[in-house]
Each structure stands twice: as structure tokens, then as C-alpha cells.
Design a protein around this motif. Sequence first.
Motif, mmCIF file in Angstrom:
data_model
loop_
_atom_site.group_PDB
_atom_site.id
_atom_site.type_symbol
_atom_site.label_atom_id
_atom_site.label_comp_id
_atom_site.label_asym_id
_atom_site.label_seq_id
_atom_site.Cartn_x
_atom_site.Cartn_y
_atom_site.Cartn_z
ATOM 1 N N VAL A 31 0.863 -1.187 0.000
ATOM 2 C CA VAL A 31 0.000 0.000 0.000
ATOM 3 C C VAL A 31 0.896 1.233 0.000
ATOM 4 O O VAL A 31 1.763 1.377 0.867
ATOM 5 C CB VAL A 31 -0.911 0.028 1.250
ATOM 6 C CG1 VAL A 31 -1.673 1.348 1.336
ATOM 7 C CG2 VAL A 31 -1.887 -1.135 1.232
ATOM 8 N N VAL A 32 0.680 2.125 -0.959
ATOM 9 C CA VAL A 32 1.467 3.352 -1.056
ATOM 10 C C VAL A 32 0.597 4.525 -0.603
ATOM 11 O O VAL A 32 -0.463 4.770 -1.197
ATOM 12 C CB VAL A 32 1.948 3.593 -2.505
ATOM 13 C CG1 VAL A 32 2.868 4.804 -2.561
ATOM 14 C CG2 VAL A 32 2.638 2.349 -3.064
ATOM 15 N N GLU A 33 0.997 5.204 0.457
ATOM 16 C CA GLU A 33 0.193 6.286 1.035
ATOM 17 C C GLU A 33 1.178 7.325 1.613
ATOM 18 O O GLU A 33 2.065 6.957 2.371
ATOM 19 C CB GLU A 33 -0.713 5.702 2.144
ATOM 20 C CG GLU A 33 -1.311 6.688 3.127
ATOM 21 C CD GLU A 33 -2.281 7.708 2.526
ATOM 22 O OE1 GLU A 33 -3.234 7.315 1.845
ATOM 23 O OE2 GLU A 33 -2.050 8.929 2.753
ATOM 24 N N GLY A 258 -15.017 7.117 -9.334
ATOM 25 C CA GLY A 258 -16.144 7.981 -9.685
ATOM 26 C C GLY A 258 -17.086 8.092 -8.501
ATOM 27 O O GLY A 258 -17.287 7.114 -7.773
ATOM 28 N N TYR A 259 -17.632 9.292 -8.300
ATOM 29 C CA TYR A 259 -18.467 9.523 -7.125
ATOM 30 C C TYR A 259 -19.583 10.469 -7.523
ATOM 31 O O TYR A 259 -19.395 11.330 -8.378
ATOM 32 C CB TYR A 259 -17.607 10.125 -6.005
ATOM 33 C CG TYR A 259 -18.253 10.106 -4.642
ATOM 34 C CD1 TYR A 259 -18.533 8.904 -4.010
ATOM 35 C CD2 TYR A 259 -18.603 11.286 -4.000
ATOM 36 C CE1 TYR A 259 -19.137 8.881 -2.764
ATOM 37 C CE2 TYR A 259 -19.203 11.274 -2.746
ATOM 38 C CZ TYR A 259 -19.469 10.063 -2.136
ATOM 39 O OH TYR A 259 -20.070 10.041 -0.904
ATOM 40 N N VAL A 260 -20.736 10.300 -6.904
ATOM 41 C CA VAL A 260 -21.858 11.180 -7.237
ATOM 42 C C VAL A 260 -22.020 12.229 -6.134
ATOM 43 O O VAL A 260 -21.852 13.428 -6.375
ATOM 44 C CB VAL A 260 -23.166 10.375 -7.420
ATOM 45 C CG1 VAL A 260 -24.309 11.318 -7.779
ATOM 46 C CG2 VAL A 260 -23.005 9.317 -8.504
ATOM 47 N N THR A 264 -26.547 10.259 0.026
ATOM 48 C CA THR A 264 -27.147 8.982 0.424
ATOM 49 C C THR A 264 -26.203 8.157 1.320
ATOM 50 O O THR A 264 -26.487 6.979 1.590
ATOM 51 C CB THR A 264 -27.552 8.156 -0.816
ATOM 52 O OG1 THR A 264 -26.481 8.195 -1.752
ATOM 53 C CG2 THR A 264 -28.798 8.716 -1.469
ATOM 54 N N GLY A 265 -25.087 8.750 1.775
ATOM 55 C CA GLY A 265 -24.214 8.086 2.749
ATOM 56 C C GLY A 265 -23.714 6.723 2.309
ATOM 57 O O GLY A 265 -23.752 5.746 3.052
ATOM 58 N N GLU A 266 -23.182 6.673 1.100
ATOM 59 C CA GLU A 266 -22.940 5.393 0.448
ATOM 60 C C GLU A 266 -21.487 5.005 0.242
ATOM 61 O O GLU A 266 -21.202 3.848 -0.017
ATOM 62 C CB GLU A 266 -23.528 5.495 -0.977
ATOM 63 C CG GLU A 266 -24.940 5.129 -1.077
ATOM 64 C CD GLU A 266 -25.146 3.723 -0.662
ATOM 65 O OE1 GLU A 266 -24.980 2.814 -1.464
ATOM 66 O OE2 GLU A 266 -25.451 3.519 0.516
HETATM 67 C C1 FAD Z 1 -19.002 15.273 4.102
HETATM 68 C C2 FAD Z 1 -18.975 13.841 3.667
HETATM 69 C C3 FAD Z 1 -19.870 12.951 4.246
HETATM 70 C C4 FAD Z 1 -19.811 11.597 3.892
HETATM 71 N N1 FAD Z 1 -20.625 10.728 4.551
HETATM 72 C C5 FAD Z 1 -20.519 9.410 4.320
HETATM 73 C C6 FAD Z 1 -21.235 8.477 5.113
HETATM 74 O O1 FAD Z 1 -21.943 8.822 6.052
HETATM 75 N N2 FAD Z 1 -21.102 7.145 4.812
HETATM 76 C C7 FAD Z 1 -20.296 6.716 3.786
HETATM 77 O O2 FAD Z 1 -20.218 5.500 3.554
HETATM 78 N N3 FAD Z 1 -19.586 7.578 3.040
HETATM 79 C C8 FAD Z 1 -19.669 8.922 3.297
HETATM 80 N N4 FAD Z 1 -18.904 9.794 2.576
HETATM 81 C C9 FAD Z 1 -18.035 9.265 1.504
HETATM 82 C C10 FAD Z 1 -16.760 8.621 2.067
HETATM 83 O O3 FAD Z 1 -16.098 9.539 2.903
HETATM 84 C C11 FAD Z 1 -15.867 8.204 0.915
HETATM 85 O O4 FAD Z 1 -16.628 7.462 -0.007
HETATM 86 C C12 FAD Z 1 -14.676 7.362 1.401
HETATM 87 O O5 FAD Z 1 -13.812 8.121 2.197
HETATM 88 C C13 FAD Z 1 -13.898 6.817 0.197
HETATM 89 O O6 FAD Z 1 -12.747 6.178 0.659
HETATM 90 P P1 FAD Z 1 -11.468 6.033 -0.277
HETATM 91 O O7 FAD Z 1 -10.524 5.146 0.464
HETATM 92 O O8 FAD Z 1 -11.904 5.689 -1.652
HETATM 93 O O9 FAD Z 1 -10.882 7.521 -0.400
HETATM 94 P P2 FAD Z 1 -10.209 8.447 0.720
HETATM 95 O O10 FAD Z 1 -10.819 8.211 2.030
HETATM 96 O O11 FAD Z 1 -10.267 9.823 0.156
HETATM 97 O O12 FAD Z 1 -8.697 7.951 0.764
HETATM 98 C C14 FAD Z 1 -7.818 8.211 -0.317
HETATM 99 C C15 FAD Z 1 -6.384 8.073 0.190
HETATM 100 O O13 FAD Z 1 -5.493 8.184 -0.933
HETATM 101 C C16 FAD Z 1 -4.367 8.938 -0.550
HETATM 102 N N5 FAD Z 1 -3.788 9.530 -1.768
HETATM 103 C C17 FAD Z 1 -4.258 10.575 -2.497
HETATM 104 N N6 FAD Z 1 -3.450 10.812 -3.550
HETATM 105 C C18 FAD Z 1 -2.451 9.894 -3.492
HETATM 106 C C19 FAD Z 1 -1.300 9.618 -4.303
HETATM 107 N N7 FAD Z 1 -1.017 10.349 -5.402
HETATM 108 N N8 FAD Z 1 -0.464 8.608 -3.939
HETATM 109 C C20 FAD Z 1 -0.744 7.838 -2.850
HETATM 110 N N9 FAD Z 1 -1.817 8.050 -2.050
HETATM 111 C C21 FAD Z 1 -2.658 9.065 -2.364
HETATM 112 C C22 FAD Z 1 -4.918 9.984 0.423
HETATM 113 O O14 FAD Z 1 -3.889 10.484 1.263
HETATM 114 C C23 FAD Z 1 -5.975 9.162 1.172
HETATM 115 O O15 FAD Z 1 -5.461 8.582 2.344
HETATM 116 C C24 FAD Z 1 -18.912 11.148 2.904
HETATM 117 C C25 FAD Z 1 -18.035 12.047 2.290
HETATM 118 C C26 FAD Z 1 -18.054 13.373 2.688
HETATM 119 C C27 FAD Z 1 -17.064 14.324 2.070
#
Ligand code: FAD
Length: 338
Positions: A31-33, A258-260, A264-266
Motif C-alpha cells: 500500500v502506497v500512502e 467515480g463519485y456522485v 445517500t451516505g454510500e
Molecule cells: C461530508 C462527507 C460525508 C460523507 N458521509 C458518508 C457516510 O456517512 N457514509 C459513507 O459510507 N460515506 C460517506 N462519505 C463518503 C466517504 O467519505 C468516501 O466514499 C470514502 O472516504 C472513500 O474512501 P477512499 O478510500 O476511496 O478515499 P479516501 O478516504 O479519500 O482515501 C484516499 C487516500 O489516498 C491517498 N492519496 C491521495 N493521492 C495519493 C497519491 N497520489 N499517492 C498515494 N496516495 C494518495 C490519500 O492520502 C488518502 O489517504 C462522505 C463524504 C463526505 C465528504
Amino acid sequence: MNDVDVIVVGGGPVGLASAIEARLAGLTVAVVEPREGVIDKACGEGLMPGAVPLLARLGVDPEGMPLRGVSYNTPRRRADHLFMTGVGRGVRRTALHSALSARAEALGVERVVARVGSVEQDADGVVAAGIRGSWLFGADGLHSTVRRLAGLERGAPRSRRRFGLTRHFAVEPWSDLVEIHWAPRAEVYVTPLAPDLVGVSLLGAPRTDFDETIEGIPALARLIGLSSATGLKGAGPFRQRASAPSRGRVLLVGDASGYVDAITGEGLRLGFDQARLAVGHARGELEYDREWRRATRDFRVLTSRLVLAATSPARPAIVPLARMLPGLYGSVVEKLAR
Ligand SMILES: Cc1cc2nc3c(=O)[nH]c(=O)nc-3n(C[C@H](O)[C@H](O)[C@H](O)COP(=O)(O)OP(=O)(O)OC[C@H]3O[C@@H](n4cnc5c(N)ncnc54)[C@H](O)[C@@H]3O)c2cc1C
């Protein structure tokens, strides 16, 4: 010869879930982060009922508060729906990240602290952050670099752009439903997260003021004057599109695919499901693009329609309609929650 079977770009919840899923399937993973330690993010922090078993099958059981349904509110009307398919969970992002990280570490997932800035693929593998993998999963969030580098970026419309803001309050939760307060120009989500903590998230147009919106909602008067337990965090714009969920050996998962909208808390439930599908594709068991489209169809269609209505002159009618048509309202919630 590749260094690992799967490179996961992004160590957020979906990246870590993908890494765990891959390890459980016997694949080697890095995992690259770029961010070290526990990662927080603006989020409503509600795990829909369907997300809880998806995490459980990964061996992840984060602490939180039970969520028995949703409650849409205006000052004069309230439309509640109790989940029929199980109980969701309000989980602080930091608790979710810690639980996923611990499980990934226990399973031997390699962690690399770096920001990916280039991705190169050939017929047999993909190179990113100096590592060569058989597959690369782009789990790098809404503004995915992998999506752009793989040539999968598809511009999102600039109209009706919406953002999210989150803050926490040290107060005993007063409900086991996710409360959605339907303000004139924004929705405010209140999620119970711990016996002494609630999360408050606002979704709306750019530059919507958090405090001013809360002050305009009589039911949230109890929060006014309380010092917040965390600073204000923001994310968006929500609408992001990919031309396809994968290209060759690069698969997009989570928000990167892709995200909408968060209305809907999805996002988390869908992302955990996509993690499962991406690993299935890497093992030759299914075709990712087709399964991704099937798994996200309800979210893409229903969430887009709700956002369209919420940003149109019909906005004030939505909560009264949900109250008048409980069967329809309940079936939409159930489609998204399962
Ligand atoms: C206000 C708000 C309310 C929400 N409420 C809900 C809810 O109630 N329930 C629900 O299920 N979802 C909810 N969501 C959506 C949910 O937060 C996201 O769908 C979820 O965080 C997606 O996870 P992810 O791991 O895809 O992305 P992220 O959580 O964004 O993680 C992406 C990771 O990639 C890393 N990264 C970025 N660029 C690079 C790079 N170039 N190289 C390496 N690493 C990188 C970042 O540092 C980060 O750690 C909400 C979102 C918002 C903004």
C-alpha cells in the motif's frame, strides 16, 4: 518478475480494505500512502447496514454506535425509516482507519510512505513508487492521480457543484437514527459515533457557512455554544467521473472510480464492495468493469436523481413527499443501504 501481486495506491478505508481482501486471497500487497499514522477525513461516518458485514468478512469490527435507520427533518416535518436489512454503525473515521490498519498489518501488508506521481504499465505489470506489481488498484480518493495518469479522467460538470464539511461535538447522542436536517440550501447529517460524541456533516454548495447553517436549524440548538471536539474538515467537489473503472492492469476502487454525492451516505459500502470485485478480477474470477457497473447502478441512478431534486425548485417538497409516500421512501433507502 514483479515485486508484488498488487500495488494499492492510497491507504484510506477502501485502499486498506482492498489490501486486506487481496492478502486474504493469498496475494502479496504493497500500500502506497503519503500520510503516516491515523488518517482523518471529512465524512458523515455512517456505515450503512450492508457495510458492516463487508467489513466483518475482512476480520474488521470497528467500535461505534448502532444506526437503526434514517430520519429526514424539516422544522415542521419528519420522515423516519428504520432499516429492514440490519443495523448500520456510526464509526469515527479514526477508529475505522485504526481497525483497518491493524488488520492489514497483521496480515503482512507492506506499507510504503510515498505519493504516487507516475504509473507505467505494460502487458505483464504496472510500476508506481518504484514498485512493480502485477496489478495496481487506484484507491486515491475523489481527486485521484491514478485516474488521471491511467487516462481514465472524465470531466465532471461544473454546475451544481457540492462540497462537504464535518465537525464533531462532545455530546451524548440523542438518537440512534442518522438525522438529516433539510435546511433551505444544505443538508446537515448528525451521526452518533460514541457514547459522548456526535459527528455533524454539512453537504451543500460552495461557501455554505457551517455555523450559520446549524444556527438556522431549531432542532440543533443544543449544539450552539458547545465547543467542537474537532476542527472543521472539508472535501469536494463530490461529482467525479471516470471514463471506465479500469484500464489494463490498473483498476480504480472507491471514490477514485467515480463519485456522485454523499447525500445517500454510500461511499464506504460501495468502496468495500469494489475492493472485493477488484481482487476477484485479479484472480481471474470475474470481469471488473461489468461487475463495477452492476454494483454501483443504484447509487449512480438514485443518488443523481436525489441531488437533481435537492438542487432544483422541488427541494422544499422532498421531506413532505417522503412522509406522504413511506413505501417509496423506504424502498429507496433500502436499495442504498443493503
Ligand atoms: C461530508 C462527507 C460525508 C460523507 N458521509 C458518508 C457516510 O456517512 N457514509 C459513507 O459510507 N460515506 C460517506 N462519505 C463518503 C466517504 O467519505 C468516501 O466514499 C470514502 O472516504 C472513500 O474512501 P477512499 O478510500 O476511496 O478515499 P479516501 O478516504 O479519500 O482515501 C484516499 C487516500 O489516498 C491517498 N492519496 C491521495 N493521492 C495519493 C497519491 N497520489 N499517492 C498515494 N496516495 C494518495 C490519500 O492520502 C488518502 O489517504 C462522505 C463524504 C463526505 C465528504
